[in-house]
Design an enzyme around this catalytic site. Structure first.
Site, PDB file in Angstrom:
ATOM      1  N   GLU A  74       0.833  -1.209   0.000  1.00  0.00           N
ATOM      2  CA  GLU A  74       0.000   0.000   0.000  1.00  0.00           C
ATOM      3  C   GLU A  74       0.867   1.258   0.000  1.00  0.00           C
ATOM      4  OE1 GLU A  74      -0.256  -2.646   1.894  1.00  0.00           O
ATOM      5  OE2 GLU A  74      -2.296  -2.997   2.603  1.00  0.00           O
ATOM      6  N   CYS A 111      -2.208  -2.622   7.192  1.00  0.00           N
ATOM      7  CA  CYS A 111      -1.629  -2.556   8.545  1.00  0.00           C
ATOM      8  C   CYS A 111      -1.782  -1.132   9.107  1.00  0.00           C
ATOM      9  CB  CYS A 111      -0.162  -2.978   8.519  1.00  0.00           C
ATOM     10  SG  CYS A 111       0.959  -1.676   7.936  1.00  0.00           S
TER      11      CYS A 111
HETATM   12  N1  THU Z   1       2.038  -6.435   4.081  1.00  0.00           N
HETATM   13  C1  THU Z   1       1.590  -5.573   3.119  1.00  0.00           C
HETATM   14  O1  THU Z   1       2.222  -5.385   2.078  1.00  0.00           O
HETATM   15  N2  THU Z   1       0.410  -4.959   3.335  1.00  0.00           N
HETATM   16  C2  THU Z   1      -0.379  -5.142   4.422  1.00  0.00           C
HETATM   17  O2  THU Z   1      -1.413  -4.519   4.541  1.00  0.00           O
HETATM   18  C3  THU Z   1       0.018  -6.094   5.459  1.00  0.00           C
HETATM   19  C4  THU Z   1       1.358  -6.687   5.320  1.00  0.00           C
HETATM   20  C5  THU Z   1       3.300  -7.133   3.828  1.00  0.00           C
HETATM   21  C6  THU Z   1       4.444  -6.718   4.704  1.00  0.00           C
HETATM   22  C7  THU Z   1       5.293  -7.985   4.677  1.00  0.00           C
HETATM   23  O3  THU Z   1       6.105  -7.937   3.507  1.00  0.00           O
HETATM   24  C8  THU Z   1       4.294  -9.104   4.522  1.00  0.00           C
HETATM   25  O4  THU Z   1       3.108  -8.516   4.052  1.00  0.00           O
HETATM   26  C9  THU Z   1       4.025  -9.858   5.794  1.00  0.00           C
HETATM   27  O5  THU Z   1       3.650  -9.011   6.819  1.00  0.00           O
END
Ligand code: THU
Length: 162
Positions: A74, A111
Site C-alpha cells: 500500500e 496494517c
Molecule cells: N504487508 C503488506 O504489504 N500490506 C499489508 O497490509 C500487510 C502486510 C506485507 C508486509 C510484509 O512484507 C508481509 O506482508 C508480511 O507481513
C-alpha cells in the site's frame, strides 16, 4: 465518565457487484501480488490505485533481510503515486494478498502504518480514498480510511489549546 460509540461503515459485496472499473482495479491488485519481493514471509501483497487524472498505478510489498527495512504494498503504490503525480488525488485503492496456498479468503486489511499513511493522503488532498479489500469469499469496501482508523492522529492533534 462518558461512553461513546464510534461506528465504521464497511460494505461487503461480491466481486461481481463492483463496477467494471473497480473490478479491473481489483484484478490489477491481484495480478500485482506476483511482483512482490517477499522471500521471508511468502505473503505477497498487491495494491492498485486509480488517480483523478485517470492514471492507474500498482505496487507490491518489498521485503528485506533487515525486516524493518521492508515496506508494504500500500505504501509502495501510494508514495509512488504521490511522487509521480503530486497534484493528483487518489480516488480508489484496491488491495489483494496471496501466500503459497492462494489468495486470502477474507478481505486483506492494511496494517496500522499504512492506514496512517493513507490518512495523511486523504488530509493532504482533502479527498476520501475508497478502499477495496479483496478476499476470495468477498470484498469489503470502505469509503474513507477514517473508517479503518478511529481516534486517529493527524496534524490537528498537534493543535493543543489551553
Ligand atoms: N504487508 C503488506 O504489504 N500490506 C499489508 O497490509 C500487510 C502486510 C506485507 C508486509 C510484509 O512484507 C508481509 O506482508 C508480511 O507481513
Amino acid at each position: 465518565m462518558v461512553e461513546k460509540q464510534i461506528t465504521a461503515k464497511i460494505v461487503f459485496c461480491a466481486l461481481d457487484e463492483l463496477s467494471e472499473a473497480e473490478k479491473k482495479l481489483v484484478q490489477l491488485a491481484k495480478l500485482t501480488t506476483s511482483n512482490a519481493y517477499a522471500p521471508y514471509s511468502n505473503f505477497q501483497v498487491g495494491a492498485a490505485v486509480l488517480l483523478d487524472n485517470g492514471e492507474i498505478l500498482t505496487g507490491s510489498n518489498q521485503e528485506n533481510a533487515a525486516f524493518s527495512s521492508g515496506i508494504c504494498a500500500e505504501r509502495v503504490v501510494l508514495f509512488y503515486a504521490n511522487a509521480r503525480y503530486p497534484d493528483a488525488k487518489v480516488l480508489t485503492l484496491a488491495i489483494a494478498a496471496q501466500n503459497m496456498i492462494g489468495f486470502s479468503s477474507e478481505p486483506i486489511s492494511p496494517c496500522g502504518t499504512c492506514r496512517q499513511v493513507l490518512l495523511e493522503a486523504e488530509n493532504r488532498y482533502k479527498s476520501d480514498i475508497r478502499v477495496l479489500l479483496y478476499g476470495v469469499d468477498g470484498i469489503a469496501i470502505v469509503e474513507s480510511i477514517k473508517d479503518l482508523l478511529p481516534l486517529s492522529f493527524d496534524v490537528s492533534s498537534m493543535d493543543i489549546k489551553d
